[in-house]
Design a protein around this motif. Structure first.
Motif, PDB file in Angstrom:
ATOM      1  N   ARG A 189      85.385  19.227 117.149  1.00 31.00           N
ATOM      2  CA  ARG A 189      84.051  18.372 116.682  1.00 31.00           C
ATOM      3  C   ARG A 189      84.968  17.112 116.867  1.00 31.00           C
ATOM      4  NH1 ARG A 189      83.096  21.326 111.995  1.00 31.00           N
ATOM      5  NH2 ARG A 189      81.716  23.876 113.199  1.00 31.00           N
ATOM      6  N   ILE A 190      83.702  15.871 117.618  1.00 29.78           N
ATOM      7  CA  ILE A 190      84.046  14.939 118.201  1.00 29.78           C
ATOM      8  C   ILE A 190      82.841  14.055 117.823  1.00 29.78           C
ATOM      9  CG2 ILE A 190      85.874  15.350 119.803  1.00 29.78           C
ATOM     10  CD1 ILE A 190      83.568  14.558 122.309  1.00 29.78           C
ATOM     11  N   GLY A 191      83.255  13.055 117.726  1.00 27.87           N
ATOM     12  CA  GLY A 191      81.799  11.634 117.081  1.00 27.87           C
ATOM     13  C   GLY A 191      81.333  11.974 115.685  1.00 27.87           C
ATOM     14  N   THR A 192      80.654  11.653 115.504  1.00 34.30           N
ATOM     15  CA  THR A 192      79.685  12.083 114.562  1.00 34.30           C
ATOM     16  C   THR A 192      79.986  13.600 113.412  1.00 34.30           C
ATOM     17  OG1 THR A 192      77.824   9.957 114.742  1.00 34.30           O
ATOM     18  CG2 THR A 192      77.445  11.656 112.779  1.00 34.30           C
TER      19      THR A 192
ATOM     20  N   SER B 279      80.166  16.863 120.879  1.00 32.24           N
ATOM     21  CA  SER B 279      79.465  16.286 119.691  1.00 32.24           C
ATOM     22  C   SER B 279      78.318  16.341 119.706  1.00 32.24           C
ATOM     23  CB  SER B 279      79.739  14.943 120.540  1.00 32.24           C
ATOM     24  OG  SER B 279      79.032  15.488 121.681  1.00 32.24           O
ATOM     25  N   ARG B 280      77.806  17.993 119.300  1.00 33.80           N
ATOM     26  CA  ARG B 280      76.497  18.184 118.737  1.00 33.80           C
ATOM     27  C   ARG B 280      75.861  16.968 117.495  1.00 33.80           C
ATOM     28  NH1 ARG B 280      75.593  23.889 119.903  1.00 33.80           N
ATOM     29  NH2 ARG B 280      77.025  23.828 119.090  1.00 33.80           N
ATOM     30  N   PRO B 281      75.059  16.780 116.932  1.00 34.07           N
ATOM     31  CA  PRO B 281      75.012  16.268 115.337  1.00 34.07           C
ATOM     32  C   PRO B 281      74.638  17.203 114.725  1.00 34.07           C
ATOM     33  CG  PRO B 281      72.909  15.801 116.660  1.00 34.07           C
ATOM     34  CD  PRO B 281      74.159  16.136 117.588  1.00 34.07           C
ATOM     35  N   PRO B 282      75.890  17.311 113.950  1.00 36.94           N
ATOM     36  CA  PRO B 282      75.364  19.237 112.907  1.00 36.94           C
ATOM     37  C   PRO B 282      73.044  19.125 112.086  1.00 36.94           C
ATOM     38  CG  PRO B 282      76.552  16.501 111.676  1.00 36.94           C
ATOM     39  CD  PRO B 282      75.878  16.439 112.577  1.00 36.94           C
TER      40      PRO B 282
ATOM     41  N   ALA C 207      86.349  28.149 135.002  1.00 40.06           N
ATOM     42  CA  ALA C 207      86.475  28.219 133.519  1.00 40.06           C
ATOM     43  C   ALA C 207      88.114  26.435 133.921  1.00 40.06           C
ATOM     44  CB  ALA C 207      87.885  28.867 133.265  1.00 40.06           C
ATOM     45  N   VAL C 208      87.202  25.926 133.529  1.00 43.95           N
ATOM     46  CA  VAL C 208      88.031  23.887 132.911  1.00 43.95           C
ATOM     47  C   VAL C 208      89.457  24.124 132.303  1.00 43.95           C
ATOM     48  CG1 VAL C 208      86.488  23.586 135.059  1.00 43.95           C
ATOM     49  CG2 VAL C 208      85.475  23.592 131.892  1.00 43.95           C
ATOM     50  N   ASP C 209      89.343  22.554 132.371  1.00 41.09           N
ATOM     51  CA  ASP C 209      91.156  22.345 131.033  1.00 41.09           C
ATOM     52  C   ASP C 209      89.763  21.487 129.803  1.00 41.09           C
ATOM     53  OD1 ASP C 209      93.177  22.651 132.677  1.00 41.09           O
ATOM     54  OD2 ASP C 209      92.560  20.191 134.340  1.00 41.09           O
ATOM     55  N   VAL C 210      88.532  21.063 129.807  1.00 42.43           N
ATOM     56  CA  VAL C 210      87.669  20.651 129.247  1.00 42.43           C
ATOM     57  C   VAL C 210      86.351  20.740 129.893  1.00 42.43           C
ATOM     58  CG1 VAL C 210      87.316  18.459 128.005  1.00 42.43           C
ATOM     59  CG2 VAL C 210      89.639  19.065 128.777  1.00 42.43           C
ATOM     60  N   VAL C 211      85.538  21.578 128.245  1.00 37.62           N
ATOM     61  CA  VAL C 211      83.980  21.044 128.001  1.00 37.62           C
ATOM     62  C   VAL C 211      83.636  20.471 127.426  1.00 37.62           C
ATOM     63  CG1 VAL C 211      82.309  22.225 127.632  1.00 37.62           C
ATOM     64  CG2 VAL C 211      83.884  23.404 129.671  1.00 37.62           C
ATOM     65  N   ILE C 212      82.957  19.125 127.904  1.00 38.37           N
ATOM     66  CA  ILE C 212      82.894  18.172 126.698  1.00 38.37           C
ATOM     67  C   ILE C 212      81.437  18.120 126.639  1.00 38.37           C
ATOM     68  CG2 ILE C 212      82.676  16.068 125.242  1.00 38.37           C
ATOM     69  CD1 ILE C 212      84.907  15.333 128.022  1.00 38.37           C
ATOM     70  N   VAL C 213      80.640  19.249 125.452  1.00 36.35           N
ATOM     71  CA  VAL C 213      78.724  18.796 125.388  1.00 36.35           C
ATOM     72  C   VAL C 213      78.575  17.756 123.787  1.00 36.35           C
ATOM     73  CG1 VAL C 213      77.063  19.873 124.153  1.00 36.35           C
ATOM     74  CG2 VAL C 213      79.783  21.631 124.588  1.00 36.35           C
TER      75      VAL C 213
ATOM     76  N   GLY D 144      81.332  11.390 123.743  1.00 34.12           N
ATOM     77  CA  GLY D 144      80.977  12.784 124.749  1.00 34.12           C
ATOM     78  C   GLY D 144      81.944  12.218 126.044  1.00 34.12           C
ATOM     79  N   LEU D 145      80.704  10.799 126.111  1.00 35.15           N
ATOM     80  CA  LEU D 145      81.529   9.710 127.586  1.00 35.15           C
ATOM     81  C   LEU D 145      82.787   9.557 126.882  1.00 35.15           C
ATOM     82  CD1 LEU D 145      77.767   7.711 128.218  1.00 35.15           C
ATOM     83  CD2 LEU D 145      79.070   9.800 129.447  1.00 35.15           C
ATOM     84  N   SER D 146      83.412   9.097 126.301  1.00 41.88           N
ATOM     85  CA  SER D 146      84.916   7.957 125.903  1.00 41.88           C
ATOM     86  C   SER D 146      85.247   8.955 126.004  1.00 41.88           C
ATOM     87  CB  SER D 146      84.307   7.535 124.114  1.00 41.88           C
ATOM     88  OG  SER D 146      83.558   6.408 124.017  1.00 41.88           O
TER      89      SER D 146
END
Ligand SMILES: Cc1cc2nc3c(=O)[nH]c(=O)nc-3n(C[C@H](O)[C@H](O)[C@H](O)COP(=O)(O)OP(=O)(O)OC[C@H]3O[C@@H](n4cnc5c(N)ncnc54)[C@H](O)[C@@H]3O)c2cc1C
Length: 318
Positions: free
Chosen positions: A276-279, A154-157, A10-16, A22-24
């Protein structure tokens, strides 16, 4: 070089999603945070190379990936009359997504607590005991589960939330080389209304010149329905030949896209430990479609800003 956190930890953060948002976020998190960045394997879920433009004052942290920039901006009416102005102290900067990905990957390389994973994520959910997990299928077909204290998705809806107004900003662009010197390299044409207008909504040409003969020339519509490929190609031929009078052009590369323009609310919070992040998190400006600056550029922190990985999320992330 470390391989980062081991699979199953288990980590602190998973970014999808390893796109703009996500990269930012991965780039912005402290070196001490353990982070797994998971992106879809090459295929239909992964978007093709895109061009991101944004305004920024002075030098910026992604300038090494910026391929062109302009400080003079122009809009043309249907009669061709120009309105031109300087954006100073801002510049309108352009970077290609591959260059941005390469720059960020280089900066993340060697972070001891960072790991990249390729998988098509199909579920993100809170865990009963705290934290959250992203589940999906890795490139080799195995199912995987990535657990973290926080998951940023950040997967698109799959579909847009209900709204009073939904238009699409949809466009196709030619990276072209003209036979004659036709462009003013210092001036970006943000909107040129000398193109045929649709029955509903509006359309315009967009010209980002790289030199007197080279430019990205796009045809864009803000309308409720998309065109097929022939529709965009016809509009681009009309704009480049009949409006810009470029003569014969070579088109070594194209780009095409759709950006939702909607007053729908995009909830950022998708669970106790899921954001959720991004768009997907509503970062796209409904009136313009611009997103990159909102997800990528460093902002002055509001008074009282506090976001520590060990504490509950602070109230600004709602
Ligand atoms: C062609 C085009 C040009 C644009 N130009 C501009 C511009 O000039 N300026 C501007 O501000 N905005 C622009 N935008 C809008 C916006 O900046 C971009 O859409 C931007 O990429 C949004 O960032 P994001 O991180 O939300 O999504 P993306 O960058 O699309 O990232 C989403 C990531 O999620 C991954 N993913 C998707 N599904 C899965 C899954 N199931 N599992 C794992 N990973 C998954 C994808 O591989 C991708 O890497 C443009 C959009 C397009 C399409």
């Amino acid at each position: 070089m470390s391989d980062g956190p081991a699979a199953g930890d288990a980590v602190d953060v998973v970014i999808v999603g390893a796109g703009a948002a996500g990269l930012s976020l991965a780039h912005r998190l402290p070196d001490t945070a353990s982070v797994v960045l998971v992106d879809a394997p090459a295929g239909p879920l992964r978007p093709p190379e895109r061009t991101w433009c944004f305004w920024e004052e002075g030098p910026g942290e992604y300038d090494d990936a910026v391929s062109a920039s302009w400080d003079l901006l122009r809009v043309r009416g249907a009669d061709g009359r120009p309105a031109q102005g300087s954006a100073a102290p801002l510049r309108y900067k352009m970077l290609r997504s591959r260059a941005f990905e390469a720059l960020v990957a280089e900066r993340l390389r060697g972070r001891p607590a960072f790991r990249r994973v390729e998988a098509a994520v199909d579920a993100v959910r809170d865990l009963p005991g705290g934290g959250a997990e992203a589940r999906g299928v890795a490139g080799d077909g195995r199912r995987i589960a990535l657990r973290a204290r926080w998951v940023f998705d950040s997967r698109p809806p799959r579909r847009l939330p209900p709204a009073r107004t939904t238009l699409f900003q949809h466009f196709r662009g030619w990276f072209l080389r003209a036979e004659r010197a036709a462009f003013e390299p210092g001036v970006a044409d943000l909107m040129d209304f000398r193109v045929r207008q649709p029955d509903r909504g509006l359309s315009f040409g967009y010209v980002l010149p790289f030199g007197p003969r080279e430019a990205l020339v796009e045809y864009t519509e803000f309308t409720p329905a998309l065109l097929d490929r022939d529709g965009y190609e016809r509009a681009l031929r009309h704009y480049t030949r009949d409006v810009l009078d470029l003569g014969a052009v070579r088109v070594p590369a194209v780009e095409q896209g759709v950006i939702p323009m909607t007053d729908a609310a995009f909830p950022r919070r998708a669970g106790t430990s899921v954001f959720r992040i991004g768009t997907a998190g509503g970062a796209t400006r409904p009136a313009t479609g611009y997103t990159f600056a909102a997800v990528s550029l460093r902002r002055r922190r509001p008074r009282g800003y506090r976001f520590a990985l060990g504490r509950p999320p602070s109230s600004h992330i709602r």
